[in-house]
Scaffold this motif. Sequence first.
Motif, PDB file in Angstrom:
ATOM      1  N   ARG A 158       0.832  -1.211   0.000  1.00 46.16           N
ATOM      2  CA  ARG A 158       0.000   0.000   0.000  1.00 46.16           C
ATOM      3  C   ARG A 158       0.864   1.257   0.000  1.00 46.16           C
ATOM      4  O   ARG A 158       0.549   2.259   0.660  1.00 46.16           O
ATOM      5  CB  ARG A 158      -0.986   0.010   1.167  1.00 46.16           C
ATOM      6  N   ALA A 159       1.959   1.186  -0.757  1.00 43.81           N
ATOM      7  CA  ALA A 159       2.871   2.326  -0.864  1.00 43.81           C
ATOM      8  C   ALA A 159       3.103   2.680  -2.325  1.00 43.81           C
ATOM      9  O   ALA A 159       4.202   3.078  -2.707  1.00 43.81           O
ATOM     10  CB  ALA A 159       4.179   2.006  -0.149  1.00 43.81           C
ATOM     11  N   ALA A 160       2.068   2.531  -3.154  1.00 44.76           N
ATOM     12  CA  ALA A 160       2.195   2.827  -4.585  1.00 44.76           C
ATOM     13  C   ALA A 160       2.586   4.278  -4.830  1.00 44.76           C
ATOM     14  O   ALA A 160       3.176   4.593  -5.857  1.00 44.76           O
ATOM     15  CB  ALA A 160       0.897   2.491  -5.312  1.00 44.76           C
ATOM     16  N   ASN A 161       2.306   5.139  -3.866  1.00 44.77           N
ATOM     17  CA  ASN A 161       2.695   6.550  -3.998  1.00 44.77           C
ATOM     18  C   ASN A 161       4.218   6.714  -4.042  1.00 44.77           C
ATOM     19  O   ASN A 161       4.715   7.750  -4.470  1.00 44.77           O
ATOM     20  CB  ASN A 161       2.122   7.366  -2.842  1.00 44.77           C
ATOM     21  N   LEU A 162       4.966   5.678  -3.649  1.00 50.95           N
ATOM     22  CA  LEU A 162       6.430   5.743  -3.672  1.00 50.95           C
ATOM     23  C   LEU A 162       7.020   5.320  -5.016  1.00 50.95           C
ATOM     24  O   LEU A 162       8.233   5.367  -5.195  1.00 50.95           O
ATOM     25  CB  LEU A 162       7.012   4.877  -2.552  1.00 50.95           C
ATOM     26  N   ILE A 163       6.148   4.934  -5.941  1.00 49.88           N
ATOM     27  CA  ILE A 163       6.615   4.589  -7.292  1.00 49.88           C
ATOM     28  C   ILE A 163       6.817   5.910  -8.017  1.00 49.88           C
ATOM     29  O   ILE A 163       5.869   6.528  -8.498  1.00 49.88           O
ATOM     30  CB  ILE A 163       5.605   3.690  -8.038  1.00 49.88           C
ATOM     31  N   ALA A 164       8.066   6.343  -8.051  1.00 46.01           N
ATOM     32  CA  ALA A 164       8.379   7.659  -8.616  1.00 46.01           C
ATOM     33  C   ALA A 164       9.817   7.668  -9.122  1.00 46.01           C
ATOM     34  O   ALA A 164      10.646   6.876  -8.683  1.00 46.01           O
ATOM     35  CB  ALA A 164       8.209   8.738  -7.548  1.00 46.01           C
ATOM     36  N   ASN A 168      12.077   8.427  -3.836  1.00 46.56           N
ATOM     37  CA  ASN A 168      12.364   9.021  -2.536  1.00 46.56           C
ATOM     38  C   ASN A 168      13.006   7.913  -1.698  1.00 46.56           C
ATOM     39  O   ASN A 168      12.322   7.181  -0.981  1.00 46.56           O
ATOM     40  CB  ASN A 168      11.084   9.550  -1.882  1.00 46.56           C
ATOM     41  N   ALA A 169      14.311   7.778  -1.808  1.00 47.64           N
ATOM     42  CA  ALA A 169      15.026   6.661  -1.182  1.00 47.64           C
ATOM     43  C   ALA A 169      14.806   6.604   0.324  1.00 47.64           C
ATOM     44  O   ALA A 169      14.715   5.516   0.901  1.00 47.64           O
ATOM     45  CB  ALA A 169      16.508   6.741  -1.505  1.00 47.64           C
ATOM     46  N   ALA A 170      14.688   7.742   0.962  1.00 41.00           N
ATOM     47  CA  ALA A 170      14.507   7.770   2.411  1.00 41.00           C
ATOM     48  C   ALA A 170      13.157   7.189   2.830  1.00 41.00           C
ATOM     49  O   ALA A 170      13.023   6.641   3.925  1.00 41.00           O
ATOM     50  CB  ALA A 170      14.650   9.195   2.926  1.00 41.00           C
ATOM     51  N   ALA A 171      12.160   7.278   1.961  1.00 43.35           N
ATOM     52  CA  ALA A 171      10.829   6.793   2.299  1.00 43.35           C
ATOM     53  C   ALA A 171      10.608   5.322   1.933  1.00 43.35           C
ATOM     54  O   ALA A 171       9.668   4.701   2.403  1.00 43.35           O
ATOM     55  CB  ALA A 171       9.772   7.643   1.593  1.00 43.35           C
ATOM     56  N   LEU A 172      11.488   4.777   1.100  1.00 40.45           N
ATOM     57  CA  LEU A 172      11.322   3.382   0.668  1.00 40.45           C
ATOM     58  C   LEU A 172      11.579   2.424   1.819  1.00 40.45           C
ATOM     59  O   LEU A 172      12.488   2.645   2.629  1.00 40.45           O
ATOM     60  CB  LEU A 172      12.267   3.060  -0.491  1.00 40.45           C
ATOM     61  N   PRO A 173      10.818   1.314   1.858  1.00 35.00           N
ATOM     62  CA  PRO A 173      11.082   0.307   2.888  1.00 35.00           C
ATOM     63  C   PRO A 173      12.440  -0.362   2.640  1.00 35.00           C
ATOM     64  O   PRO A 173      12.948  -0.373   1.517  1.00 35.00           O
ATOM     65  CB  PRO A 173       9.938  -0.705   2.709  1.00 35.00           C
ATOM     66  N   GLY A 174      13.021  -0.911   3.674  1.00 33.48           N
ATOM     67  CA  GLY A 174      14.331  -1.534   3.575  1.00 33.48           C
ATOM     68  C   GLY A 174      14.408  -2.636   2.544  1.00 33.48           C
ATOM     69  O   GLY A 174      15.445  -2.836   1.905  1.00 33.48           O
ATOM     70  N   ALA A 175      13.319  -3.349   2.337  1.00 36.88           N
ATOM     71  CA  ALA A 175      13.308  -4.454   1.375  1.00 36.88           C
ATOM     72  C   ALA A 175      13.400  -3.980  -0.068  1.00 36.88           C
ATOM     73  O   ALA A 175      13.681  -4.776  -0.962  1.00 36.88           O
ATOM     74  CB  ALA A 175      12.045  -5.289   1.555  1.00 36.88           C
ATOM     75  N   ALA A 176      13.207  -2.699  -0.300  1.00 36.05           N
ATOM     76  CA  ALA A 176      13.193  -2.176  -1.669  1.00 36.05           C
ATOM     77  C   ALA A 176      14.508  -2.422  -2.390  1.00 36.05           C
ATOM     78  O   ALA A 176      14.532  -2.562  -3.611  1.00 36.05           O
ATOM     79  CB  ALA A 176      12.868  -0.686  -1.671  1.00 36.05           C
ATOM     80  N   GLY A 177      15.583  -2.497  -1.660  1.00 40.57           N
ATOM     81  CA  GLY A 177      16.883  -2.704  -2.284  1.00 40.57           C
ATOM     82  C   GLY A 177      17.163  -4.125  -2.703  1.00 40.57           C
ATOM     83  O   GLY A 177      18.112  -4.379  -3.431  1.00 40.57           O
ATOM     84  N   LYS A 178      16.344  -5.071  -2.259  1.00 40.13           N
ATOM     85  CA  LYS A 178      16.614  -6.467  -2.608  1.00 40.13           C
ATOM     86  C   LYS A 178      15.443  -7.202  -3.243  1.00 40.13           C
ATOM     87  O   LYS A 178      15.642  -8.250  -3.842  1.00 40.13           O
ATOM     88  CB  LYS A 178      17.101  -7.232  -1.383  1.00 40.13           C
TER      89      LYS A 178
END
Length: 194
Positions: A158-164, A168-178
């Motif tokens: 439920r964080a589709a607003n972060l698809i940009a 916004n690296a600071a707002a991404l969850p930790g799992a985003a990198g893997k």
Amino acid sequence: AAASPDLQMMNTAAGIEVLAVSTYQTALTLPYIGGSAANAVVKAFATQTMKQHSDHLKAFNGIIANMGGTAVSKPLSQLVPTVNSAVKQITSTSNTTSATEMVVALALELEMGAAETYSNDAAMLTDANARNAVASVMGVEAQHAAILSAVQALVKGRAANLIALPPNAAALPGAAGKVGFPNAFLPTTNAIKS
């Protein structure tokens, strides 16, 4: 005479690409993927990815012609029921978030299936042009899958607003990198055998 194994693999690859183009075309007709309600990054990704699949199809059909075969213009028949069933579910739901999740899951399934198939085929093709083409396209399909995996995680979370872009690296969850790179090696368990 039966088609050579190389020609069979290239026909399969081209059929996958026909289906991918068609699936992205359908997705782009949905208001939350290609319309005014769409995330601009998702829309741009779907548009560019569809173009890339069209380019892959053209390249594969060129190789097929060089092998004496006939250009492929129909989707790989064994995958059509899966896509048709998914599209029916997607278009019958009124929940945009659920439908978006289903679209991303379908695209991810197609991209991983293509990448795995091309990885498998690259090891078996004897024609150098065919082998080079599928190996090159395999990397692109794996890239598509990685992006879709990240998008899928954000939509499910439920964080589709972060698809940009830029993200916004600071707002991404930790799992985003893997999440986009779950395997050290590309599996071939779902490769389509020609």
